[in-house]
Design a protein around this motif. Structure first.
Motif, PDB file in Angstrom:
ATOM      1  N   ARG A 149      -1.571  -0.356 -19.006  1.00 27.37           N
ATOM      2  CA  ARG A 149      -2.612  -0.108 -18.007  1.00 27.37           C
ATOM      3  C   ARG A 149      -3.582  -1.276 -17.930  1.00 27.37           C
ATOM      4  O   ARG A 149      -4.027  -1.673 -16.841  1.00 27.37           O
ATOM      5  N   GLY A 150      -3.898  -1.857 -19.091  1.00 27.65           N
ATOM      6  CA  GLY A 150      -4.796  -3.003 -19.080  1.00 27.65           C
ATOM      7  C   GLY A 150      -4.188  -4.201 -18.373  1.00 27.65           C
ATOM      8  O   GLY A 150      -4.879  -4.931 -17.629  1.00 27.65           O
ATOM      9  N   GLN A 151      -2.898  -4.430 -18.572  1.00 28.89           N
ATOM     10  CA  GLN A 151      -2.232  -5.539 -17.893  1.00 28.89           C
ATOM     11  C   GLN A 151      -2.204  -5.321 -16.376  1.00 28.89           C
ATOM     12  O   GLN A 151      -2.385  -6.266 -15.595  1.00 28.89           O
ATOM     13  N   LEU A 152      -1.965  -4.059 -15.970  1.00 31.11           N
ATOM     14  CA  LEU A 152      -1.978  -3.776 -14.525  1.00 31.11           C
ATOM     15  C   LEU A 152      -3.360  -4.023 -13.929  1.00 31.11           C
ATOM     16  O   LEU A 152      -3.476  -4.603 -12.825  1.00 31.11           O
ATOM     17  N   SER A 153      -4.411  -3.588 -14.634  1.00 26.35           N
ATOM     18  CA  SER A 153      -5.763  -3.814 -14.114  1.00 26.35           C
ATOM     19  C   SER A 153      -6.055  -5.293 -13.947  1.00 26.35           C
ATOM     20  O   SER A 153      -6.650  -5.722 -12.948  1.00 26.35           O
ATOM     21  N   THR A 154      -5.630  -6.100 -14.911  1.00 25.61           N
ATOM     22  CA  THR A 154      -5.841  -7.551 -14.819  1.00 25.61           C
ATOM     23  C   THR A 154      -5.060  -8.149 -13.641  1.00 25.61           C
ATOM     24  O   THR A 154      -5.584  -8.976 -12.875  1.00 25.61           O
ATOM     25  N   LYS A 155      -3.802  -7.706 -13.484  1.00 22.66           N
ATOM     26  CA  LYS A 155      -2.981  -8.231 -12.394  1.00 22.66           C
ATOM     27  C   LYS A 155      -3.573  -7.867 -11.028  1.00 22.66           C
ATOM     28  O   LYS A 155      -3.681  -8.723 -10.137  1.00 22.66           O
ATOM     29  N   PHE A 156      -3.992  -6.623 -10.857  1.00 21.01           N
ATOM     30  CA  PHE A 156      -4.554  -6.205  -9.572  1.00 21.01           C
ATOM     31  C   PHE A 156      -5.865  -6.927  -9.286  1.00 21.01           C
ATOM     32  O   PHE A 156      -6.159  -7.277  -8.142  1.00 21.01           O
ATOM     33  N   GLY A 157      -6.666  -7.125 -10.347  1.00 20.00           N
ATOM     34  CA  GLY A 157      -7.922  -7.825 -10.145  1.00 20.00           C
ATOM     35  C   GLY A 157      -7.731  -9.245  -9.669  1.00 20.00           C
ATOM     36  O   GLY A 157      -8.557  -9.794  -8.923  1.00 20.00           O
ATOM     37  N   VAL A 158      -6.635  -9.884 -10.078  1.00 17.46           N
ATOM     38  CA  VAL A 158      -6.363 -11.272  -9.665  1.00 17.46           C
ATOM     39  C   VAL A 158      -5.718 -11.324  -8.277  1.00 17.46           C
ATOM     40  O   VAL A 158      -6.050 -12.188  -7.449  1.00 17.46           O
ATOM     41  N   MET A 159      -4.795 -10.379  -7.976  1.00 17.24           N
ATOM     42  CA  MET A 159      -4.002 -10.452  -6.748  1.00 17.24           C
ATOM     43  C   MET A 159      -4.689  -9.825  -5.536  1.00 17.24           C
ATOM     44  O   MET A 159      -4.546 -10.327  -4.408  1.00 17.24           O
ATOM     45  N   PHE A 160      -5.420  -8.738  -5.702  1.00 16.45           N
ATOM     46  CA  PHE A 160      -5.941  -8.010  -4.551  1.00 16.45           C
ATOM     47  C   PHE A 160      -6.833  -8.841  -3.629  1.00 16.45           C
ATOM     48  O   PHE A 160      -6.771  -8.676  -2.393  1.00 16.45           O
ATOM     49  N   PRO A 161      -7.678  -9.731  -4.138  1.00 15.30           N
ATOM     50  CA  PRO A 161      -8.515 -10.508  -3.200  1.00 15.30           C
ATOM     51  C   PRO A 161      -7.718 -11.372  -2.222  1.00 15.30           C
ATOM     52  O   PRO A 161      -8.239 -11.779  -1.191  1.00 15.30           O
TER      53      PRO A 161
END
Length: 560
Positions: free
Chosen positions: A8-20
């Protein structure tokens, strides 16, 4: 299998980088791809990591599987439905007021005595004007650092003042025995088990839809096999266990019979040169320190085997620290979890099959013997035992010898000897008993003597209704001198024995001793004298004589 916090932590980091860098549709497709890769539970995990609704993630999964992929609409920043906490600024504080500890929350809340599930909380919030779902309440609680937690068993309640001292004493005795190559065992009775098709706590792997069928109620079937009483012996040094499964009653005779079986079947072979045996046991039950039959049965075992048996009991309320609990019994419970104990044979085989990664091996036998209850052991039976009570808490720590010992040699003037109508109490002034040097005791008697005599004379004047008629010293003599009254009170406050025992030592009845204590005790408090309790305990005058015979004349207890 659940999704780990690390994922879950890895997903949060990935989404935080990609979503913008992605539009709305691209975000849905990315989340849908991650959810499909995770499998079961992926939609919820992705939704929480991306802080979106599960519906949005499901839509992304559906778009990935659709044959056509139409271009999505890209909304301006800030578009879409607002979060519940943004639309209702008071929602977060309302949730916290319901779930925080009572001293910080709303003391008049109707949920104070109710299970606070997310559905219950959502219903209460809606009643107060905050329209919210159970899932939103759960998200808010997790954001505020809340989680589902069970009660933690850490509060042990009132502890005996010598609790830690007894633990250290047990550890020292156990280490001494093991260093000398002598056996050290931990004993106890495991929870009694119903034998038959009864539900057993836990789960086991079985074909889906085929659980073991058990009875709907745990009522003992009088016509069935009855109960099983597992009594365990755990060899601390060898990491081996022995369990006798009884079928009758959990008595002291059954407990010692189990130890006898262990010694004959295993102990004497593992320790061929053993001359001593140390037993650590709980404070209560069939092997409790108050159980007289336990001591008499152990004395018989000592005579049969030629072993000097020492017993050290756990302090009251500390049975969970007994080695056998977490080194043997817990593994037995885990081994048969979810399996109905349909017969005594199943129980014995399940216990015998218990192992651990550290090399635990267990031997189990069935004991079909009959053990009667209600057997009385008299004071004379206990007095006749070849038992030596240790100087530190003789009620918890004692040694049973294989044959009667010769009586202790009298040491004049330190031995109590046999009681006479007017016994000499000089030996009772021993620092080992009073906890203070003899000069200090003499000073205390001198300090309280005059005041005590004056108070007693005032009491007699009130009883007579006037002054003394006959000369002082005429008439009946006092049963206790002033010095003996002070000495008796000191020994009583030291908790060396019962009131009746002290009365025997001073040659008076219990009422006379009680009156002396009631007279002297307030004077001690008035002068600021605190008499600490001793760790020695005596039952008979012979115990006191043996204690004084084995002590040094100049030694003063370090535990005073």
């Amino acid at each position: 299998m659940g999704i780990s916090d690390e994922t879950r932590g890895q997903l949060s980091t990935k989404f935080g980088v990609m979503f913008p860098h992605l539009d709305e549709r691209q975000r849905r497709l990315l989340m849908g791809a991650e959810a499909r890769a995770l499998g079961h539970g992926g939609i919820r995990a992705v939704a929480r990591a991306a802080q979106v609704s599960e519906t949005t993630v499901r839509k992304g999964v559906a778009e990935l599987g659709a044959s056509e992929a139409p271009l999505g609409r890209v909304r301006r920043p800030g578009g879409g439905r607002k979060r519940a906490v943004d639309r209702d600024p008071g929602l977060r504080s309302a949730v916290l007021a319901l779930v925080e500890p009572d001293e910080r929350g709303d003391p008049m809340s109707p949920l104070r005595w109710t299970v606070k599930s997310t559905r219950t909380l959502a219903a209460e919030l809606t009643r107060r004007g905050h329209r919210v779902s159970a899932d939103t309440v759960g998200d808010l609680l997790r954001e505020e650092g809340f989680s589902l937690q069970a009660g933690a068993k850490t509060l042990e309640g009132r502890q005996h003042p010598d609790r830690d001292g007894q633990f250290r004493y047990i550890s020292e005795r156990a280490q001494e025995h093991m260093n000398a190559g002598q056996p050290v065992i931990s004993v106890d009775t495991k929870k009694k088990e119903l034998v038959g098709d009864y539900k057993n706590a836990g789960r086991q792997w079985r074909p889906q839809g085929e659980p073991p069928l058990v009875k709907t109620h745990d009522f003992l079937d009088r016509q069935g096999p009855g109960k099983a009483i597992p009594y365990g012996i755990y060899d601390i040094a060898a990491n081996t266990g022995w369990v006798s499964v009884g079928t009758d009653h959990d008595t002291a005779a059954f407990a010692v019979a189990s130890i006898r079986r262990w010694w004959q079947g295993r102990g004497r072979h593992d320790y061929p040169a053993a001359t001593r045996l140390l037993i650590t046991a709980d404070a209560g039950g069939s092997n409790g320190y108050r159980t007289r039959a336990w001591k008499t049965e152990l004395a018989a075992l000592a005579s049969e085997t030629g072993l000097t048996i020492t017993v050290c009991h756990m302090p009251p309320g500390t049975s969970k620290w007994n080695k056998i609990e977490h080194r043997l019994f817990s593994h037995i419970s885990m081994n048969w979890r979810g399996c109905p104990l349909t017969s005594h044979d199943v129980i014995v085989k399940s216990i015998a099959a218990t192992t651990t990664r550290t090399g635990l091996t267990v031997h189990a036998v069935l004991d079909p013997g009959t053990y009667n209850t209600g057997i009385k052991v008299t004071d004379s039976d206990i007095d006749a035992l070849p038992m030596h009570r240790h100087r530190f808490h003789g009620d918890w720590n004692y040694t049973l010898h294989p044959s009667p010992r010769a009586p202790a040699t009298a040491k004049s003037p330190r031995s109590v000897g046999s009681l006479s109508p007017q016994p000499c109490t000089g030996c009772l002034r021993d620092p080992e008993l009073t906890g203070m040097p003899e000069p200090e005791l003499a000073e205390l008697i001198s300090q309280l003597g005059q005041t005590l005599d004056e108070l007693r004379e005032q009491g007699r004047r009130q009883q007579r209704g006037g002054d003394r008629v006959r000369a002082r010293g005429a008439g009946a003599k006092d049963k206790l001198t002033t010095a003996d009254r002070v000495l008796a009170t000191v020994l009583y406050l030291r908790k060396l024995g019962t009131r009746d025992l002290l009365a025997q030592l001073f040659g008076v009845n219990g009422s006379t001793l009680t009156r002396a204590v009631h007279q002297v005790r307030p004077l001690l408090a008035e002068h600021g004298h605190i008499i600490p309790a001793s760790t020695a305990r005596f039952r008979t005058p012979a115990d006191v004589a043996a204690f004084l015979a084995n002590s040094s004349p100049t030694e003063i207890k370090a535990t005073r």
